[in-house]
Design an enzyme around this catalytic site. Structure first.
Site, PDB file in Angstrom:
ATOM      1  N   LYS A  22       0.826  -1.222   0.000  1.00 29.18           N
ATOM      2  CA  LYS A  22       0.000   0.000   0.000  1.00 29.18           C
ATOM      3  C   LYS A  22       0.857   1.267   0.000  1.00 29.18           C
ATOM      4  O   LYS A  22       0.677   2.147  -0.831  1.00 29.18           O
ATOM      5  CB  LYS A  22      -0.914  -0.002   1.241  1.00 29.18           C
ATOM      6  N   ASN A  23       1.784   1.349   0.937  1.00 24.60           N
ATOM      7  CA  ASN A  23       2.503   2.614   1.087  1.00 24.60           C
ATOM      8  C   ASN A  23       3.547   2.841  -0.007  1.00 24.60           C
ATOM      9  O   ASN A  23       4.074   3.934  -0.140  1.00 24.60           O
ATOM     10  CB  ASN A  23       3.101   2.722   2.496  1.00 24.60           C
ATOM     11  N   CYS A 118      -5.031   8.106   9.254  1.00 21.98           N
ATOM     12  CA  CYS A 118      -5.317   7.554  10.586  1.00 21.98           C
ATOM     13  C   CYS A 118      -5.037   8.583  11.677  1.00 21.98           C
ATOM     14  O   CYS A 118      -4.051   9.312  11.614  1.00 21.98           O
ATOM     15  CB  CYS A 118      -4.464   6.311  10.836  1.00 21.98           C
ATOM     16  N   ARG A 123       0.470  14.801  13.392  1.00 21.11           N
ATOM     17  CA  ARG A 123       1.147  14.390  12.153  1.00 21.11           C
ATOM     18  C   ARG A 123       1.442  15.619  11.294  1.00 21.11           C
ATOM     19  O   ARG A 123       0.825  15.841  10.251  1.00 21.11           O
ATOM     20  CB  ARG A 123       0.294  13.369  11.387  1.00 21.11           C
ATOM     21  N   ASP A 306       3.680   0.297  12.316  1.00 24.24           N
ATOM     22  CA  ASP A 306       2.419  -0.225  11.770  1.00 24.24           C
ATOM     23  C   ASP A 306       2.158  -1.669  12.197  1.00 24.24           C
ATOM     24  O   ASP A 306       1.109  -2.232  11.847  1.00 24.24           O
ATOM     25  CB  ASP A 306       2.440  -0.156  10.231  1.00 24.24           C
ATOM     26  N   ARG A 398      -9.252   0.028   3.999  1.00 26.75           N
ATOM     27  CA  ARG A 398      -8.321   0.994   3.381  1.00 26.75           C
ATOM     28  C   ARG A 398      -6.993   0.335   3.023  1.00 26.75           C
ATOM     29  O   ARG A 398      -6.285   0.831   2.150  1.00 26.75           O
ATOM     30  CB  ARG A 398      -8.044   2.148   4.357  1.00 26.75           C
TER      31      ARG A 398
HETATM   32  C1  EPZ Z   1       3.932   6.893   6.746  1.00 26.18           C
HETATM   33  O1  EPZ Z   1       3.230   7.950   7.386  1.00 26.18           O
HETATM   34  C2  EPZ Z   1       2.919   5.793   6.519  1.00 26.18           C
HETATM   35  N1  EPZ Z   1       1.861   6.305   5.662  1.00 26.18           N
HETATM   36  C3  EPZ Z   1       2.368   5.301   7.846  1.00 26.18           C
HETATM   37  O2  EPZ Z   1       1.520   4.218   7.598  1.00 26.18           O
HETATM   38  C4  EPZ Z   1       3.515   4.829   8.731  1.00 26.18           C
HETATM   39  O3  EPZ Z   1       3.021   4.517  10.015  1.00 26.18           O
HETATM   40  C5  EPZ Z   1       4.578   5.924   8.859  1.00 26.18           C
HETATM   41  O4  EPZ Z   1       4.992   6.373   7.544  1.00 26.18           O
HETATM   42  C6  EPZ Z   1       5.824   5.471   9.604  1.00 26.18           C
HETATM   43  O5  EPZ Z   1       6.373   4.344   8.980  1.00 26.18           O
HETATM   44  C7  EPZ Z   1       2.025   6.278   4.344  1.00 26.18           C
HETATM   45  O6  EPZ Z   1       3.041   5.848   3.808  1.00 26.18           O
HETATM   46  C8  EPZ Z   1       0.903   6.772   3.519  1.00 26.18           C
HETATM   47  P1  EPZ Z   1       6.314   9.849   8.844  1.00 26.18           P
HETATM   48  P2  EPZ Z   1       3.866   9.392   7.489  1.00 26.18           P
HETATM   49  O7  EPZ Z   1       6.355  11.123   8.122  1.00 26.18           O
HETATM   50  O8  EPZ Z   1       4.587   9.679   6.226  1.00 26.18           O
HETATM   51  C9  EPZ Z   1       6.944  13.075  12.323  1.00 26.18           C
HETATM   52  C10 EPZ Z   1      -0.448   2.976   7.730  1.00 26.18           C
HETATM   53  O9  EPZ Z   1      -1.126   2.450   8.645  1.00 26.18           O
HETATM   54  N2  EPZ Z   1       6.893  14.082  11.245  1.00 26.18           N
HETATM   55  O10 EPZ Z   1       7.387   8.833   8.583  1.00 26.18           O
HETATM   56  O11 EPZ Z   1       2.814  10.315   7.939  1.00 26.18           O
HETATM   57  C11 EPZ Z   1       5.598  12.382  12.535  1.00 26.18           C
HETATM   58  O12 EPZ Z   1       4.751  13.134  13.369  1.00 26.18           O
HETATM   59  C12 EPZ Z   1       0.118   4.366   7.924  1.00 26.18           C
HETATM   60  O13 EPZ Z   1      -0.248   2.429   6.641  1.00 26.18           O
HETATM   61  C13 EPZ Z   1       7.129  15.407  11.535  1.00 26.18           C
HETATM   62  O14 EPZ Z   1       7.362  15.788  12.677  1.00 26.18           O
HETATM   63  O15 EPZ Z   1       4.915   9.165   8.654  1.00 26.18           O
HETATM   64  C14 EPZ Z   1       6.037  11.069  13.128  1.00 26.18           C
HETATM   65  O16 EPZ Z   1       6.284  11.245  14.499  1.00 26.18           O
HETATM   66  C15 EPZ Z   1      -0.202   4.933   9.267  1.00 26.18           C
HETATM   67  N3  EPZ Z   1       7.092  16.310  10.501  1.00 26.18           N
HETATM   68  C16 EPZ Z   1       7.377  10.788  12.440  1.00 26.18           C
HETATM   69  O17 EPZ Z   1       7.814  12.044  11.919  1.00 26.18           O
HETATM   70  C17 EPZ Z   1       6.840  15.947   9.216  1.00 26.18           C
HETATM   71  O18 EPZ Z   1       6.831  16.814   8.333  1.00 26.18           O
HETATM   72  C18 EPZ Z   1       7.302   9.796  11.289  1.00 26.18           C
HETATM   73  O19 EPZ Z   1       6.260  10.157  10.397  1.00 26.18           O
HETATM   74  C19 EPZ Z   1       6.600  14.579   8.935  1.00 26.18           C
HETATM   75  C20 EPZ Z   1       6.630  13.661   9.965  1.00 26.18           C
END
Ligand code: EPZ
Length: 419
Positions: A22-23, A118, A123, A306, A398
């Site tokens: 998916k991702n 989610c 986020r 995840d 989803r």
């Molecule tokens: C991706 O989310 C995935 N979603 C998530 O999968 C997954 O849990 C996550 O990566 C971590 O592996 C998709 O790929 C669509 P991050 P994302 O940016 O990109 C902080 C699922 O169930 N952060 O790696 O939103 C954030 O708050 C979903 O399939 C900032 O501070 O995750 C978090 O603490 C849920 N500023 C950490 O970084 C930013 O600009 C990691 O988030 C971006 C992120």
């Protein structure tokens, strides 16, 4: 609203084949709009988030043909860079943020609503914005829309403050069409980052280092269509591994990349589960009681956030006290209340859940609070004593293709009802 009714207590046995990630595909589909071309993408899972992304692209003017697990995305005709009208669609998933990087790359401007997804804590998208600004874009957030405009898109040196999957892919998308060289430091290393980079390189991009924490991108003036097959889903694979382990089953999980599963295989082995590599798959067998263990979620190659929810369910029936520490998202324990209602003994202290194993979970009505928590609730239903009803399974749809069919094929007693 649909719900799952699950009769617990049946060990899962047999074979299951895993669909595309998916991702990864949610980054690859927007990547396909980076030039006026036609790309064929195979191993695309039939899940709600993918269907929604396809729907948005069609509304923007892309021609999309779909047959079984293959989609062809044709953007030879110009498509709109303004997604603002489709706030309802973009608000239902996180990955809609990739439209920013892709449209900015192609048109040097984009208007995209802030993403949904989610509800697992704060986020922010500040790292995405920081990256776009470094590339020369002016970014304005107003009325729920992110407005990006770059008279010139120029390569830059970007150090991410946090390891972010989304920011890494988004910057990579825009930088592919920027002038000159971009370096992303402290980049995320997840398998889907590598998959999106491989797809972009087949389209003519020049990206090196994906899968390490330094990614180098030399912008290209022209790109072309390609044919690509998406990698198998690491999280779906891990979910079935835990389902096999929890039910004391024997399951061969095929069409996967075992290397992506090392953190999960290691933890399951520590818990007394046998994980062995066979053909293009992993066989997961459990004959002994589960032992407690400790897990801390980390960016890849660490234990994925995840999968902490299904792992926590496994721990509820393991002998002894286990802990799960969530270090990525601040609020990813909402499902714990549902497990407590099934008799699980869990206490939360900050970002750590301590789980004292109980003999068994007792069936009741539980709620899928988000996508991965939803998969965990199904897992809880598979091991519980009696009939479990999982409501709000729209979240599960989803991200998991054919979940109940696959589980039935493995011997689970599960059905979907519409209410
Ligand atoms: C991706 O989310 C995935 N979603 C998530 O999968 C997954 O849990 C996550 O990566 C971590 O592996 C998709 O790929 C669509 P991050 P994302 O940016 O990109 C902080 C699922 O169930 N952060 O790696 O939103 C954030 O708050 C979903 O399939 C900032 O501070 O995750 C978090 O603490 C849920 N500023 C950490 O970084 C930013 O600009 C990691 O988030 C971006 C992120």
């Amino acid at each position: 609203m649909d719900a799952f009714i699950i009769e617990g207590g049946n060990p899962l046995c047999g074979e299951v084949s895993i669909s595309g990630a998916k991702n990864a595909v949610l980054g690859i589909i927007p990547a396909a709009v980076l030039c006026a071309c036609s790309s064929k993408i195979e191993n695309v899972p039939d899940i709600k988030d993918v269907n929604k992304m396809v729907d948005i692209l069609e509304k923007l003017g892309a021609e999309i043909y779909r047959e079984e697990d293959t989609i062809i995305i044709n953007t030879e005709k110009s498509i709109s860079y303004d997604v603002s009208e489709y706030e309802e669609e973009t608000g239902q998933m996180r990955a809609s943020y990739y439209l920013m990087g892709a449209l900015l790359g192609r048109y040097k401007k984009a208007v995209v609503p802030l993403p949904g997804g989610c509800n697992i804590g704060d986020r922010p998208i500040d790292q995405h914005i920081k990256g776009f600004e470094a590339l020369g874009a002016r970014v304005l957030i107003e009325h729920g829309q992110v407005k990006l405009d770059a008279p010139e898109l120029k390569g830059a040196h970007i150090f991410l403050d946090v390891v972010s999957v989304g920011a890494t892919i988004n910057i990579m998308l825009a930088a592919t069409r920027a002038e000159g060289k971009t370096v992303i430091e402290n980049a995320a290393k997840e398998p889907h980052i590598v998959d999106v980079a491989n797809f972009l390189n087949l389209m003519g991009a020049n990206i090196k280092g994906a899968g390490t924490d330094v990614i180098k991108i030399v912008g290209v003036e022209s790109m072309h269509g390609c044919e690509y097959s998406v990698i198998p889903d690491q999280i779906t694979t891990g979910t079935y591994m835990m389902m096999a382990a929890a039910t004391g089953g024997d399951v061969l999980i095929r069409n996967i990349i075992p290397k992506h599963m090392e953190a999960i295989s290691a933890k399951l082995t520590e818990m007394g589960v046998t994980v062995s590599e066979e053909d293009d798959g992993l066989r997961v067998t459990r004959t002994k009681p589960l032992k407690a263990c400790n897990v801390k979620t980390m960016p890849y190659p660490g234990f994925p956030t995840d999968l902490q929810q299904p792992m926590a369910v496994l721990m509820t029936i393991a002998e002894g006290t286990s802990t799960v520490t969530e270090s990525i998202f601040e609020s990813r324990f909402k499902y714990v209340d549902e497990l407590r209602r099934m008799g699980a003994n869990i206490s939360i202290n900050g970002r750590t859940a301590s789980i004292n194993g109980v003999k068994e979970l007792s069936a009741t009505k539980i709620r899928a609070t988000d996508l991965r928590a939803g998969a965990a609730m199904v897992l809880a239903g598979l091991v519980a004593d009696g009939e479990t009803k999982v409501v709000d399974i729209v979240h599960i749809d989803r991200g998991y293709e054919n979940l109940q069919e696959n589980l039935r094929g493995l011997g689970a007693v599960i059905r979907r009802i519409s209410e």
